[in-house]
Enzyme design. Structure first.
Site, PDB file in Angstrom:
ATOM      1  CE1 TYR A  53      -3.253  -2.797   0.139  1.00 58.76           C
ATOM      2  CE2 TYR A  53      -3.882  -2.101   2.336  1.00 58.76           C
ATOM      3  CZ  TYR A  53      -4.063  -2.926   1.248  1.00 58.76           C
ATOM      4  OH  TYR A  53      -5.064  -3.867   1.265  1.00 58.76           O
ATOM      5  CB  SER A 207     -14.364  -3.379  -1.825  1.00 61.73           C
ATOM      6  OG  SER A 207     -13.105  -2.933  -2.223  1.00 61.73           O
ATOM      7  N   PRO A 208     -16.472  -3.280   1.284  1.00 62.40           N
ATOM      8  CG  PRO A 208     -16.706  -2.609   3.512  1.00 62.40           C
ATOM      9  CD  PRO A 208     -15.674  -2.826   2.444  1.00 62.40           C
ATOM     10  CG  LEU A 209     -19.126   1.056   2.084  1.00 62.25           C
ATOM     11  CD1 LEU A 209     -18.656   2.446   2.489  1.00 62.25           C
ATOM     12  CD2 LEU A 209     -20.542   0.796   2.576  1.00 62.25           C
ATOM     13  N   GLY A 212     -17.350   1.998  -3.138  1.00 60.16           N
ATOM     14  CA  GLY A 212     -17.936   3.324  -2.981  1.00 60.16           C
ATOM     15  C   GLY A 212     -19.247   3.516  -3.694  1.00 60.16           C
ATOM     16  CG  LEU A 214     -23.193  -0.962  -2.623  1.00 67.14           C
ATOM     17  CD1 LEU A 214     -22.711  -2.104  -1.747  1.00 67.14           C
ATOM     18  CD2 LEU A 214     -24.620  -1.231  -3.114  1.00 67.14           C
ATOM     19  N   GLY A 216     -24.271   5.566  -3.089  1.00 67.85           N
ATOM     20  CA  GLY A 216     -25.201   6.328  -3.919  1.00 67.85           C
ATOM     21  C   GLY A 216     -24.576   7.526  -4.585  1.00 67.85           C
ATOM     22  CE  LYS A 217     -18.708   8.212  -2.852  1.00 67.71           C
ATOM     23  NZ  LYS A 217     -17.305   8.384  -2.386  1.00 67.71           N
TER      24      LYS A 217
END
Length: 327
Positions: A53, A207-209, A212, A214, A216-217
């Site tokens: 990283y 990456s549980p969203l 990014g 999910l 809604g952006k």
């Protein structure tokens, strides 16, 4: 924040983990410090990083903050080794590379041990027993307290875990597997998750969203300050901007409206409470974003909402992934 056991081990971790993928690259020391402080103040303990990283800068930055900002004993520091920036060999699971990488990680982190050390990916060019021997040596030396893997498919995870349980001598039980898992990516439910549940291995969803999406952006386009607008990260987000993802994202937004909360919290609560999940790893751009994610601690989704989200995002399971007797 509630603490959970990591797999069938005695290690307990906060049920939300802090990811550092962008630290030292897109996230500077000031923002990283704000995130770590907010995370610790909320009762968070699990901080996840990797030797690649930021080319090592994420570990270095975390090492500078631990001790001066947050007590070392209050954190469960997890790092990874085995993913290499080599176009001809993406993964190196050799004993020599892994142990050298661990030493380098410890130096950057400024600590003499890591709580969780993860093999970043399966290396088809190295015998699996050699990779696992490196894990055993690292634990026996005291430099590693617990060990796991990342990005292993079902048979790879089952083989590695079974080897550690069945091979003669003192072997290190695998505590965890880190895999991408969200309402937009449920592929691990076919084989990886059943194997993990059967073998007592805790799941750390990355990456549980949905990268990014999910939140809604992206429903009305791509915001200029988002990952999707970044030249480097746009290819990472693009696969989840199709019509199927849009239908799931709309369902999450509808659920959020009904619960008077945000899509981010609905999506995160769904994955946090799935069977076998120990702690989703959340990466944030700043402390404000992270604070919204951490506020999910007070949210439990009603059964009906969970069922509706399950239905709209259900992956196709056919033979042999589904019980053959039901086909």
């Amino acid at each position: 924040m509630e603490q959970r056991h990591l797999g069938r081990t005695g290690l307990r971790v906060s049920r939300i983990g802090l990811g550092t993928l962008t630290w030292g690259r897109d996230t500077d020391e000031h923002d990283a410090a704000d995130q770590l402080k907010a995370f610790w103040d909320a009762g968070g303990t699990l901080v996840d990083t990797a030797d690649v990283y930021g080319g090592g800068e994420a570990e270095y930055l975390l090492g500078r903050l631990v001790g001066s900002l947050v007590p070392r004993q209050d954190l469960v520091i997890a790092t990874k080794a085995g993913n290499v920036p080599d176009p001809y060999r993406r993964f190196n699971g050799s004993r020599g590379h892994l142990l050298a990488a661990l030493d380098a990680s410890l130096e950057r982190l400024g600590t003499d041990y890591v709580d969780l050390w993860q093999v970043h990916a399966f290396d088809p060019a190295t015998p699996l027993e050699e990779t696992l021997q490196a894990v055993d040596l690292a634990v026996a030396s005291g430099r590693v307290r617990y060990a796991g893997v990342s990005n292993f498919c079902g048979w790879q995870l089952a083989k590695a875990a079974t080897w550690q349980l069945a091979a003669p001598g003192v072997r290190t039980r695998l505590a965890s597997t880190q895999m991408e898992y969200s309402l937009l990516q449920r592929g691990i439910e076919r084989e990886v998750l059943p194997a993990a549940l059967d073998l007592g291995i805790g799941l750390l969803p990355s990456s549980p969203l949905g990268r990014g999406v999910l939140t809604g952006k992206y429903r009305q386009g791509t915001p200029s300050d988002s990952r999707g607008a970044s030249e480097r990260l746009a290819p990472f987000v693009e696969p989840y901007l199709d019509d199927a993802a849009a239908r799931i994202t709309d369902a999450v937004a509808t659920a959020a409206d009904g619960l008077a909360t945000s899509p981010l919290q609905v999506a995160l609560a769904w994955v946090r409470d799935r069977p076998g999940v120990a702690a989703p790893i959340v990466g944030a751009r700043n402390a404000g974003q992270l604070t919204e994610a951490l506020s999910v601690e007070a949210l439990s989704l009603p059964y009906e909402i969970c069922q509706a989200l399950d239905d709209v995002s259900a992956p196709v399971h056919r033979y042999p992934d589904q019980d053959w007797s039901t086909l």
